[in-house]
Write a protein that holds these residues in place. Structure first.
Motif: not given
Length: 101
Positions: A3-5, A13, A15, A17, A46, A49
């Protein structure tokens, strides 16, 4: 799951994957703690991914929803496709979350 915040204008947000499964429970808890620290009014997960989610992954999304409710934050699931979208539909997550394409 990776994940990436990002945080901007009162929105966090995240993301996600990869595969979102039972084995990701401890990293997801860490993610929840990280997002909680930003005190955003909206949390966007999100999942565009994410190529696979199991029932434990669905349960973790419910944990995110519960955390959001504690601070009156809206939790949005964005970008579900394929197997992930089917799982969200079967589990009727549209009645629990705001779903966005």
């Amino acid at each position: 799951m990776n994940y990436k915040t990002a945080h901007a204008n009162g929105t966090s947000t995240v993301e996600l994957t990869g595969r979102f499964t039972f084995g990701d429970h401890s990293s997801f808890r860490k993610l929840i703690e990280e997002v909680r620290g930003h005190q955003s009014s909206t949390h966007v997960l999100d999942v565009a991914g994410v190529d696979f989610i199991d029932s434990a992954g669905l349960g973790m999304l419910l944990l995110a929803r519960d955390e959001g409710e504690k601070t009156n934050a809206t939790v949005v699931i964005r970008g579900a496709q394929g197997q992930v979208k089917r799982m969200l539909e079967v589990a009727r997550f549209d009645t629990l979350f705001k779903l966005e394409d």
